[in-house]
Design a protein around this motif. Sequence first.
Motif, PDB file in Angstrom:
ATOM      1  N   GLY A  78      65.876  49.680 -52.652  1.00 22.26           N
ATOM      2  CA  GLY A  78      67.114  50.371 -52.984  1.00 22.26           C
ATOM      3  C   GLY A  78      67.136  51.063 -54.331  1.00 22.26           C
ATOM      4  N   THR A  79      66.475  50.477 -55.358  1.00 20.04           N
ATOM      5  CA  THR A  79      66.521  51.072 -56.688  1.00 20.04           C
ATOM      6  C   THR A  79      65.811  52.425 -56.757  1.00 20.04           C
ATOM      7  N   PRO A  80      64.584  52.570 -56.217  1.00 21.80           N
ATOM      8  CA  PRO A  80      63.986  53.909 -56.198  1.00 21.80           C
ATOM      9  C   PRO A  80      64.825  54.922 -55.415  1.00 21.80           C
ATOM     10  N   ALA A  81      65.442  54.472 -54.310  1.00 21.71           N
ATOM     11  CA  ALA A  81      66.304  55.370 -53.534  1.00 21.71           C
ATOM     12  C   ALA A  81      67.537  55.768 -54.339  1.00 21.71           C
ATOM     13  N   GLU A  82      68.037  54.848 -55.170  1.00 21.61           N
ATOM     14  CA  GLU A  82      69.168  55.163 -56.060  1.00 21.61           C
ATOM     15  C   GLU A  82      68.790  56.274 -57.029  1.00 21.61           C
ATOM     16  N   MET A  83      67.609  56.178 -57.639  1.00 21.20           N
ATOM     17  CA  MET A  83      67.141  57.223 -58.552  1.00 21.20           C
ATOM     18  C   MET A  83      66.975  58.556 -57.811  1.00 21.20           C
ATOM     19  N   TYR A  84      66.502  58.485 -56.585  1.00 16.96           N
ATOM     20  CA  TYR A  84      66.255  59.688 -55.786  1.00 16.96           C
ATOM     21  C   TYR A  84      67.572  60.384 -55.423  1.00 16.96           C
ATOM     22  N   ASN A  85      68.546  59.618 -54.948  1.00 18.42           N
ATOM     23  CA  ASN A  85      69.775  60.190 -54.418  1.00 18.42           C
ATOM     24  C   ASN A  85      70.811  60.529 -55.481  1.00 18.42           C
ATOM     25  N   PHE A  86      70.763  59.822 -56.607  1.00 20.18           N
ATOM     26  CA  PHE A  86      71.814  60.003 -57.607  1.00 20.18           C
ATOM     27  C   PHE A  86      71.191  60.387 -58.953  1.00 20.18           C
ATOM     28  N   THR A  87      71.390  59.581 -59.948  1.00 24.30           N
ATOM     29  CA  THR A  87      70.841  59.885 -61.271  1.00 24.30           C
ATOM     30  C   THR A  87      70.266  58.613 -61.869  1.00 24.30           C
ATOM     31  N   THR A  88      69.832  58.697 -63.125  1.00 24.92           N
ATOM     32  CA  THR A  88      69.233  57.549 -63.802  1.00 24.92           C
ATOM     33  C   THR A  88      70.280  56.626 -64.433  1.00 24.92           C
ATOM     34  N   PHE A 219      53.385  61.203 -65.453  1.00 30.21           N
ATOM     35  CA  PHE A 219      54.796  60.808 -65.347  1.00 30.21           C
ATOM     36  C   PHE A 219      55.699  61.790 -66.077  1.00 30.21           C
ATOM     37  N   LYS A 220      55.233  62.342 -67.191  1.00 29.70           N
ATOM     38  CA  LYS A 220      56.052  63.293 -67.943  1.00 29.70           C
ATOM     39  C   LYS A 220      56.390  64.519 -67.096  1.00 29.70           C
ATOM     40  N   ASN A 221      55.434  64.981 -66.320  1.00 31.35           N
ATOM     41  CA  ASN A 221      55.692  66.130 -65.452  1.00 31.35           C
ATOM     42  C   ASN A 221      56.744  65.794 -64.400  1.00 31.35           C
ATOM     43  N   ALA A 222      56.646  64.588 -63.826  1.00 27.50           N
ATOM     44  CA  ALA A 222      57.648  64.146 -62.847  1.00 27.50           C
ATOM     45  C   ALA A 222      59.020  64.042 -63.496  1.00 27.50           C
ATOM     46  N   TRP A 223      59.055  63.516 -64.724  1.00 30.39           N
ATOM     47  CA  TRP A 223      60.317  63.397 -65.481  1.00 30.39           C
ATOM     48  C   TRP A 223      60.931  64.780 -65.704  1.00 30.39           C
ATOM     49  N   ASP A 224      60.104  65.744 -66.050  1.00 25.34           N
ATOM     50  CA  ASP A 224      60.603  67.101 -66.304  1.00 25.34           C
ATOM     51  C   ASP A 224      61.162  67.731 -65.030  1.00 25.34           C
ATOM     52  N   ILE A 225      60.475  67.516 -63.905  1.00 23.48           N
ATOM     53  CA  ILE A 225      60.967  68.057 -62.632  1.00 23.48           C
ATOM     54  C   ILE A 225      62.324  67.450 -62.286  1.00 23.48           C
ATOM     55  N   MET A 301      61.389  54.091 -62.459  1.00 25.37           N
ATOM     56  CA  MET A 301      60.344  55.093 -62.718  1.00 25.37           C
ATOM     57  C   MET A 301      59.723  55.575 -61.405  1.00 25.37           C
ATOM     58  N   ILE A 302      59.531  54.669 -60.470  1.00 24.85           N
ATOM     59  CA  ILE A 302      59.011  55.055 -59.156  1.00 24.85           C
ATOM     60  C   ILE A 302      59.977  56.016 -58.475  1.00 24.85           C
ATOM     61  N   GLY A 303      61.272  55.750 -58.612  1.00 23.32           N
ATOM     62  CA  GLY A 303      62.272  56.636 -58.022  1.00 23.32           C
ATOM     63  C   GLY A 303      62.201  58.046 -58.587  1.00 23.32           C
ATOM     64  N   ILE A 304      61.944  58.152 -59.890  1.00 25.45           N
ATOM     65  CA  ILE A 304      61.828  59.469 -60.528  1.00 25.45           C
ATOM     66  C   ILE A 304      60.600  60.217 -60.010  1.00 25.45           C
ATOM     67  N   VAL A 305      59.461  59.517 -59.949  1.00 29.20           N
ATOM     68  CA  VAL A 305      58.230  60.143 -59.452  1.00 29.20           C
ATOM     69  C   VAL A 305      58.394  60.511 -57.973  1.00 29.20           C
ATOM     70  N   MET A 306      59.045  59.658 -57.221  1.00 27.99           N
ATOM     71  CA  MET A 306      59.270  59.926 -55.798  1.00 27.99           C
ATOM     72  C   MET A 306      60.148  61.161 -55.612  1.00 27.99           C
ATOM     73  N   TYR A 307      61.181  61.291 -56.442  1.00 27.72           N
ATOM     74  CA  TYR A 307      62.031  62.482 -56.337  1.00 27.72           C
ATOM     75  C   TYR A 307      61.241  63.749 -56.660  1.00 27.72           C
ATOM     76  N   ALA A 308      60.437  63.679 -57.712  1.00 24.35           N
ATOM     77  CA  ALA A 308      59.636  64.852 -58.078  1.00 24.35           C
ATOM     78  C   ALA A 308      58.712  65.258 -56.932  1.00 24.35           C
ATOM     79  N   PHE A 309      58.183  64.281 -56.223  1.00 19.34           N
ATOM     80  CA  PHE A 309      57.260  64.536 -55.100  1.00 19.34           C
ATOM     81  C   PHE A 309      57.973  65.281 -53.974  1.00 19.34           C
ATOM     82  N   TYR A 310      59.209  64.871 -53.664  1.00 16.87           N
ATOM     83  CA  TYR A 310      59.966  65.473 -52.565  1.00 16.87           C
ATOM     84  C   TYR A 310      61.027  66.461 -53.060  1.00 16.87           C
TER      85      TYR A 310
END
Length: 620
Positions: A78-88, A219-225, A301-310
């Motif tokens: 749920g936590t990575p999905a929270e980062m993906y769907n909403f914000t940090t 990770f910095k690139n994912a964070w920027d995206i 952090m996984i949620g952020i990288v996952m969002y950047a991927f998709y």
Amino acid sequence: MSEDYSINTGQKKTFAILDYVLLSLTLGVSAGIGLFYAIKDKNNVNSKNYLLGGKDMYVFPVAMSMLVTFLSALTLLGTPAEMYNFTTMYWWSCLAFVFAMVIASVVFIPFFYNLNVTSVFQYLELRFSKPVRVLASLIYIVQTSVYMSFVLYAPSLALNAVTGLDLWGSVVAVGIIVTLYTALGGMKAVLWTDTFQAFVMLAGLLAVLIQGSIVMGGFKNAWDIAGNRSRIYFNDFSFDPTTRHSFWSLVVGGSFLWISLYGVNQAQVQRTLSCPSVFKAKLILFVNLPGLILIVSLCCMIGIVMYAFYADCHPIKFNNLISKSDQLLPLYVMDILGHIPGIPGVFVSCIFSGSLSTISSSMNALGAIIPCDLIKPYCCPNLSDRSMTILSKVIVVIFGVVAIGLAVLVSQLGSVMQACFSVYSILNGPLFGLFVLGMFFPWANAWGALVGALTSLTFMCWIGFGAFANKVSTAKPSPVFTHGCNWSVTTTTTSTLGTTTTPFTGSTEMSTVEASSDPFIPMYKLSYLYYTPMAMAVLVIVGMFFSFITGLRRPESIDPRLVCPLFDRLFPCLPEMILRPLRCGVNYKGMRGNLNDTSTTKQGQVTLLSKVPEERETDI
């Protein structure tokens, strides 16, 4: 990026043989630990050893067990999905962990440790009455049984949809294995399997984060995206209680929630009671704290990288890849790690370790409270210690079957994660309120506690049911996009959707709320993080009111061990002239040396009260 990902091919990768082998090994090791302690302690069958590990456990395994008890598979998914769907914003919850650990270690844990109880609900009878103890025990049993079923079913559902892992096969297998080692090995098996599972969880999360960062060019690139798409956001300081995740709801509301989990929850308190001293019982919370922050931060952090991927190709409901946010992380893992045999198996082991640790701790707690709170006091007062231990094992087996059975019922619900957190929070608040009323309000009596608990429970059920019936949503998902989808396998529907750039906002849910004429909609929108403090406040206010009209207790007549000297614990350096009135008239004379719980040995404990406190006959 590679062209072999699901968002390019429209196809999901599945498990290899090595993945199944590694998952089986994880489950086998957990079962083996239980069998080891069952054989090792076969001639030492007593309740103290079975339920409390002989009260001589080491700090590290107890801390690891506490860490993973409430960091279940629901948290890991749920936590990575929270980062993906909403914000940090959810990351602020780590600050709530700090406040909760400090308060629990200074105030609650020493209080219960020095009472020398097995079940925290024994305290409620000593402080109030038997009906209050029974009511609280029943609420906890319902709460824990429902929670176990969610934790058992939800990860199996998510993994089945993505990896092809058999849904009911995994539910039954995990249910049988966790029941086996918990029933056979007791507290020692639970603590050491939880320790093993904590490392499996950490390994799985690190593997996903490291490989995900490599795929995204760091990770910095994912964070920027994520930042460019408005996912990196920490500045919601709204005081509006309907804001789902604001700084105040996460830190204030979250602190109350986590204090209740680490301060009065039977599963956690039972672990601290397995330590040989008050000092070690308090120390495990501070050893647990960095691990708690680390695991949640890794998930964020996984949620952020996952969002950047998709970021440019939202996979939900497109090309039938997945249908729910709960399945995002398994899909992501199979995308970035599916080409490495065995690594997806490590991740799935990580998820199931989250389930095993939570369920085993809950079963162990039920094995303690049902004999101690419901059977021995009222049905079998002469039950021998050996018989009580055997009864605890039988209860663990029964609730293992119950958890599997309830998982079938849970499968008929919609969003299992949201339903789980709502149900748990609704029942958790009134329980916490009972302990707050008893420990910090010496004037409260049993009538106040009973009426307050029933009122608080009814009130929270009303809010929860109202929110569900009106489809209230306080969540405002951030935009997701599909303009970057480049399907190599498409249908007419997906090719049309593949060029969509309209953000997904969840407008259907919100329109349902707006169309409702229910005047209580604003109350139904209350953030779930405020459920615990709201329920506690209702219970204390109603409890004190009914205590007043039925006859307040006289603080000086109460056994001082049943009321916590809050200000002595929090501010021990204050002068006596200030602390004396803050004790509200409770007679702590003769206990002055123990008010701050400086003892570090078993001699610092008190004997469980054998007589009901004075004035109890005037209560129910």
